[in-house]
Design a protein around this motif. Structure first.
Motif, PDB file in Angstrom:
ATOM      1  N   THR A 255      54.167  29.768 -12.496  1.00 29.23           N
ATOM      2  CA  THR A 255      53.542  30.429 -11.341  1.00 29.23           C
ATOM      3  C   THR A 255      54.315  29.979 -10.107  1.00 29.23           C
ATOM      4  OG1 THR A 255      51.890  28.753 -10.756  1.00 29.23           O
ATOM      5  CG2 THR A 255      51.332  30.265 -12.547  1.00 29.23           C
ATOM      6  N   ASP A 256      54.857  30.916  -9.388  1.00 28.35           N
ATOM      7  CA  ASP A 256      55.744  30.603  -8.268  1.00 28.35           C
ATOM      8  C   ASP A 256      55.715  31.786  -7.308  1.00 28.35           C
ATOM      9  OD1 ASP A 256      57.597  29.340  -6.668  1.00 28.35           O
ATOM     10  OD2 ASP A 256      59.145  29.167  -8.215  1.00 28.35           O
ATOM     11  N   HIS A 257      56.264  31.598  -6.133  1.00 26.11           N
ATOM     12  CA  HIS A 257      56.356  32.706  -5.174  1.00 26.11           C
ATOM     13  C   HIS A 257      57.712  32.747  -4.488  1.00 26.11           C
ATOM     14  CE1 HIS A 257      55.723  30.514  -1.169  1.00 26.11           C
ATOM     15  NE2 HIS A 257      55.730  29.567  -2.085  1.00 26.11           N
ATOM     16  N   HIS A 258      58.631  31.916  -4.946  1.00 28.12           N
ATOM     17  CA  HIS A 258      59.954  31.893  -4.338  1.00 28.12           C
ATOM     18  C   HIS A 258      60.803  33.073  -4.838  1.00 28.12           C
ATOM     19  CE1 HIS A 258      58.615  27.699  -3.689  1.00 28.12           C
ATOM     20  NE2 HIS A 258      59.309  27.827  -2.566  1.00 28.12           N
ATOM     21  N   ASP A 259      61.906  33.312  -4.134  1.00 25.44           N
ATOM     22  CA  ASP A 259      62.747  34.470  -4.441  1.00 25.44           C
ATOM     23  C   ASP A 259      63.277  34.413  -5.874  1.00 25.44           C
ATOM     24  OD1 ASP A 259      62.357  35.624  -1.979  1.00 25.44           O
ATOM     25  OD2 ASP A 259      64.155  34.756  -1.096  1.00 25.44           O
ATOM     26  N   ILE A 260      63.478  35.579  -6.434  1.00 28.95           N
ATOM     27  CA  ILE A 260      63.867  35.706  -7.840  1.00 28.95           C
ATOM     28  C   ILE A 260      65.366  35.448  -7.996  1.00 28.95           C
ATOM     29  CG2 ILE A 260      63.879  37.216  -9.849  1.00 28.95           C
ATOM     30  CD1 ILE A 260      61.077  36.459  -8.789  1.00 28.95           C
TER      31      ILE A 260
ATOM     32  N   ILE B 293      51.320  36.628  -1.320  1.00 24.82           N
ATOM     33  CA  ILE B 293      50.617  35.388  -1.612  1.00 24.82           C
ATOM     34  C   ILE B 293      51.598  34.245  -1.854  1.00 24.82           C
ATOM     35  CG2 ILE B 293      48.528  36.484  -2.492  1.00 24.82           C
ATOM     36  CD1 ILE B 293      49.480  35.957  -5.318  1.00 24.82           C
ATOM     37  N   ALA B 294      51.191  33.044  -1.468  1.00 24.67           N
ATOM     38  CA  ALA B 294      52.004  31.845  -1.674  1.00 24.67           C
ATOM     39  C   ALA B 294      51.739  31.286  -3.069  1.00 24.67           C
ATOM     40  CB  ALA B 294      51.678  30.820  -0.598  1.00 24.67           C
ATOM     41  N   GLY B 295      52.317  30.132  -3.361  1.00 23.60           N
ATOM     42  CA  GLY B 295      52.093  29.511  -4.656  1.00 23.60           C
ATOM     43  C   GLY B 295      50.620  29.250  -4.914  1.00 23.60           C
ATOM     44  N   VAL B 296      49.907  28.817  -3.874  1.00 17.08           N
ATOM     45  CA  VAL B 296      48.472  28.563  -4.034  1.00 17.08           C
ATOM     46  C   VAL B 296      47.716  29.856  -4.296  1.00 17.08           C
ATOM     47  CG1 VAL B 296      47.825  28.728  -1.589  1.00 17.08           C
ATOM     48  CG2 VAL B 296      46.554  27.199  -3.109  1.00 17.08           C
TER      49      VAL B 296
ATOM     50  N   SER C   2      47.902  23.749  -4.561  1.00 21.23           N
ATOM     51  CA  SER C   2      47.900  24.493  -5.824  1.00 21.23           C
ATOM     52  C   SER C   2      47.523  23.583  -6.987  1.00 21.23           C
ATOM     53  CB  SER C   2      49.283  25.103  -6.090  1.00 21.23           C
ATOM     54  OG  SER C   2      49.683  25.966  -5.071  1.00 21.23           O
ATOM     55  N   THR C   3      48.121  22.398  -7.005  1.00 19.76           N
ATOM     56  CA  THR C   3      47.837  21.440  -8.068  1.00 19.76           C
ATOM     57  C   THR C   3      46.370  21.031  -8.040  1.00 19.76           C
ATOM     58  OG1 THR C   3      50.113  20.620  -7.954  1.00 19.76           O
ATOM     59  CG2 THR C   3      48.483  19.201  -9.028  1.00 19.76           C
ATOM     60  N   ALA C   4      45.860  20.709  -6.853  1.00 23.21           N
ATOM     61  CA  ALA C   4      44.459  20.301  -6.734  1.00 23.21           C
ATOM     62  C   ALA C   4      43.518  21.429  -7.151  1.00 23.21           C
ATOM     63  CB  ALA C   4      44.170  19.865  -5.304  1.00 23.21           C
ATOM     64  N   LEU C   5      43.868  22.659  -6.781  1.00 26.87           N
ATOM     65  CA  LEU C   5      43.047  23.817  -7.133  1.00 26.87           C
ATOM     66  C   LEU C   5      42.918  23.943  -8.650  1.00 26.87           C
ATOM     67  CD1 LEU C   5      43.277  27.325  -5.506  1.00 26.87           C
ATOM     68  CD2 LEU C   5      43.246  27.111  -7.977  1.00 26.87           C
ATOM     69  N   LEU C   6      44.026  23.830  -9.362  1.00 26.90           N
ATOM     70  CA  LEU C   6      43.991  23.978 -10.816  1.00 26.90           C
ATOM     71  C   LEU C   6      43.307  22.794 -11.494  1.00 26.90           C
ATOM     72  CD1 LEU C   6      47.494  25.544 -11.430  1.00 26.90           C
ATOM     73  CD2 LEU C   6      45.292  26.635 -11.798  1.00 26.90           C
TER      74      LEU C   6
END
Length: 803
Positions: free
Chosen positions: A168-173, A198-201, A97-101
């Motif tokens: 930006t995250d995908h973990h439980d609320i 979708i995952a974090g990426v 995710s970091t590399a993508l951004l």
């Protein structure tokens, strides 16, 4: 005989619906049933599943309520050259995710940097230390990736310092959302949304692509961002449904011919470059690239991966890829050591898992970066939720958790929230810290929670089976049709077939530490099929009749492709055969291969290799003492050799060999090709004279080698490096016991069947109390087995001297 302690869940069959789907899609009814099991129970749904791009894709700006707000903040910051900080994470999802951004921001002209917390000192997610340092460096906008949804205090600190925050995250609320300016998290969407899995990426990908749209750069960024999305999604074990399935299917094709220098280097170093010819599959990422990236986050410096995935310099990329490879090997060694220690702790504790229903295992000096992997292996072994902890110097225990379907990790962590420290997770996995003084309280509380959701029948590893198959129906065509179901992974697992009452023809332990169980199976039509179970060597030998659950795998050698089974389940057949019948069948089979039915077969019969194994199950040696019997051994010496051959190392399948060629050896390849294509080649049995013999391995004895040379009369012999699996003394005794009562035993034939020297077999008879007076003296069995292993490693220089 022990077998894996499993429970099988066999999906109900629906032959009418399967036939309709098979007609509509052209798939085998077997795979149509697999689609039904995945919820695609009509021809229309099946077609849409097989062609995900045919499905309408909704606009993500309509799905994510804060997406426009996020884009506004980023666009303004880029236009004003304000400093943006990406706060990532140290797992594969966070690093990709970091590399993508970074790649996206670099192309869009943003003033961006990144920060990743220390796994060892700080643990997961953004924290106050990072926020305060970024503020001192002049950062005005923080963008979290794959973390932040539970970081209320850190984000509140950022807001107090005047920093804008996009999570930006995908973990439980969590019960309380952080006070960010914008939050993008698929867990806030409708569960039926295409973006829900979708995952974090995936969140980073959506954000970066929409931002590129605003700057008119979408086309330039589309492919590299999709490659990183695919890499991160598979490595993070995200559900392959909805948008994930659609995009991963596209991205796998791109990764095979990647534009990213770092991905090219990682593919080269990981050894999966050959798979690019047929297109990469998720397993190539999950077992090839993903672990090398994850290993760095677990025990290395995440900067290594970020630089790998963002550089355009091949020299730098190869250096970083090699660092990933070296770190992954360290990770593998640590995992093996910790797993062995954990098993020893469990086995020595006499814990009753039917009462505890959860396994808590803790030790000093374990590396908390890899204990999650070990937890998964313990779940596979014991079939219960596993909480594995490493004691830290600060008085806390760092736990990793892995679970079974009936035990929700996220809910369990909420249940113990009052006694633990920082942590979080998903239904299947998680992590947290715990004060060491609370360890016994943790055990009590987890036992209480486990008893609320787990019954005794849940406490076995679960094998979910799709459809029953006759082994005669397993074909290369069926295997190739599975590609239509790709990408397979979480939420769309590979098809699991099963076959009942399969006859095991041979079996052996293979691989490092003899950890793998390899078998040859009777297909029921006179042919055989190979099977492998990667971590079940300890169960060898298994009974001669078993039910098997398995995936299909391609075994490629040169230009030949065959199908073999990768076992995921094994159990006794249903009670249509009692134990005595199975024992009788096993003994009968063993006698059939041992009896010298055709002593007059002549010299050719002594060099017919069996490509099976050497652990065929037989009755226990205790039966021998019940029979008054002495083996009658037939042993025929080889004739003299007229001309000595020249000896060479066989190093490459592309070397040109003088023809005709005889290819011979233990577990030898199906065929050998020279540079000009298919050569003048025979296999196993000498039928004429030959210019060359290729010994994939040495024969089981010098007598066999003498027979081979005397009959084939080769000018040259090329020796490969294959080493047959040497049976243990107990396995050989078990095999030999089945020969009791046989009137005549052809030692050369039996030796070739088992790939064990005649003197080793005789030593086994003598070890069991039989004198074998007509055979030369032998060493004790263990010594003969050691001599056998030395024979298979005999150097060429000494071989040439023998002849």
């Amino acid at each position: 005989m022990a077998l894996p302690n499993q429970r099988w869940q066999i999906s109900p069959s629906n032959p009418l619906a399967a036939e309709a789907i098979a007609r509509a899609t052209g798939l085998s009814p077997l795979l149509a049933q697999v689609l039904i099991n995945r919820g695609m129970d009509t021809p229309e749904l099946a077609k849409q599943f097989l062609d995900p791009e045919s499905e309408y894709l909704s606009d993500p700006k309509r799905e994510f309520a804060d997406l426009d707000r996020s884009l506004d903040l980023l666009e303004t910051a880029i236009e004003r050259s304000e400093q943006i900080a990406i706060c990532g994470d140290y797992d594969a999802d966070g690093m990709t995710s970091t590399a993508l951004l970074i790649r996206a921001f670099r192309l869009l002209g943003a003033n961006a940097k990144y920060a990743i917390p220390s796994r060892m000192q700080e643990g997961y997610g953004i924290n106050k230390r990072i926020v305060e340092e970024l503020h001192q460096e002049g950062v005005t906008l923080i963008l979290t990736v794959d973390n932040g949804i539970a970081a209320y205090d850190a984000i509140a600190c950022a807001k107090e310092l005047g920093i804008s925050v996009i999570v930006t995250d995908h973990h439980d609320i969590p019960p309380q959302l952080p006070p960010a300016d914008a939050i993008l998290n698929p867990k806030l969407l409708d569960p039926d949304s295409q973006f829900a899995a979708i995952a974090g990426v995936g969140v980073a990908y959506v954000l970066a692509l929409e931002l590129a749209d605003r700057f008119g750069q979408r086309e330039k960024l589309a492919q590299p961002l999709l490659e990183l999305f695919t890499l991160g999604t598979i490595a993070d074990l995200a559900q392959l449904r909805g948008v994930n399935r659609r995009l991963v299917k596209q991205g796998l094709g791109l990764l095979a011919r990647s534009q990213l220098t770092g991905v090219q280097a990682l593919i080269q170093v990981s050894g999966i470059a050959g798979e690019k010819q047929t297109g990469l599959k998720p397993e190539a990422i999950g077992f090839g690239l993903g672990p090398r990236i994850n290993a760095v986050g677990r025990i290395g410096d995440p900067v290594t991966v970020i630089e790998l995935l963002t550089t355009d310099d091949m020299g730098v990329a190869l250096e970083r890829a090699m660092q990933c490879e070296a770190i992954n090997k360290q990770r593998q060694e640590k995992c093996t050591d910790i797993e062995q220690e954990a098993i020893a702790l469990v086995e020595g504790s006499n814990i009753d898992l039917t009462k505890e229903r959860v396994l808590v295992v803790v030790k000093d000096n374990w590396h908390h970066g890899v204990i999650g992997i070990v937890a998964s292996r313990l779940v596979e072994r014991y079939g219960v939720p596993v909480f594995i902890g490493a004691c830290e110097e600060d008085g806390n225990i760092r736990f990793s958790v892995r679970s079974i379907p009936e035990f929700n990790v996220f809910e369990s962590l909420e249940f113990i929230k009052d006694i633990r420290g920082k942590g979080g997770g998903h239904p299947a996995a998680g992590g947290f810290t715990l004060p060491q003084e609370n360890l016994e309280q943790l055990r009590d509380r987890l036992r209480e929670f486990a008893h609320q959701c787990l019954q005794p029948e849940h406490l076995k590893p679960l094998t979910i089976v799709d459809v029953e198959v006759d082994l005669q129906d397993i074909s290369l065509g069926l295997f190739e049709q599975i590609d239509a179901l790709q990408p397979c992974g979480i939420g769309n697992s590979e098809p699991i077939f099963y076959s009942r009452n399969v006859r095991v023809l041979s079996q052996q332990r293979r691989g490092k530490n003899r950890a793998c169980l390899a078998m040859e199976l009777d297909r029921g039509d006179g042919s055989k099929i190979k099977a492998i179970a990667w971590r079940w060597g300890e169960f060898c030998p298994v009974p001669s009749r078993v039910d098997l659950a398995y995936k299909l795998r391609a075994n490629r050698w040169l230009d030949t492709t065959s199908v073999e089974l990768e076992l995921v389940g094994i159990r006794l057949p249903e009670a249509d055969r009692d134990d005595s019948e199975r024992a009788k069948d096993s003994s009968s089979h063993a006698k059939n291969i041992a009896i010298d039915k055709t002593v007059s077969r002549g010299e050719m019969g002594t060099v017919t290799p069996s490509r099976g194994g050497n652990c065929t199950p037989h009755p226990e040696p205790s039966r021998i003492k019940e029979i008054s019997w002495e083996p009658s051994l037939v042993y025929k010496l080889a004739p003299s050799i007229a001309h000595s051959p020249q000896w060479h190392n066989y190093d490459s399948h592309v070397m040109e060999l003088p023809q005709p060629v005889l290819l011979y050896g233990y577990d030898r390849p199906e065929q050998l090709l020279d540079k000009g294509g298919q050569g003048d080649l025979d296999r196993d049995r000498p039928r004429r004279t030959y210019a060359s013999i290729v010994l994939w391995s040495l024969p089981p004895s010098i007598t066999h080698l003498q027979w081979l040379i005397a009959l084939a009369k080769p000018k040259s012999i090329y020796v490969g490096k294959q080493i047959p699996v040497i049976p243990t003394a107990s396995h050989l005794r078990t095999q030999i016991s089945a020969c009791v009562g046989v009137s005549s035993i052809n030692l050369l034939d039996l030796s070739q069947q088992w790939w064990v020297a005649p003197c080793t077999i005789v030593a086994g008879f003598r070890d069991l109390g039989y004198s074998c007076p007509n055979f030369a003296p032998t060493h004790p069995l263990e010594v003969e087995l050691n001599n056998l292993e030395q024979w298979y490693r005999y150097p060429i220089a000494k071989l040439s001297q023998l002849f």
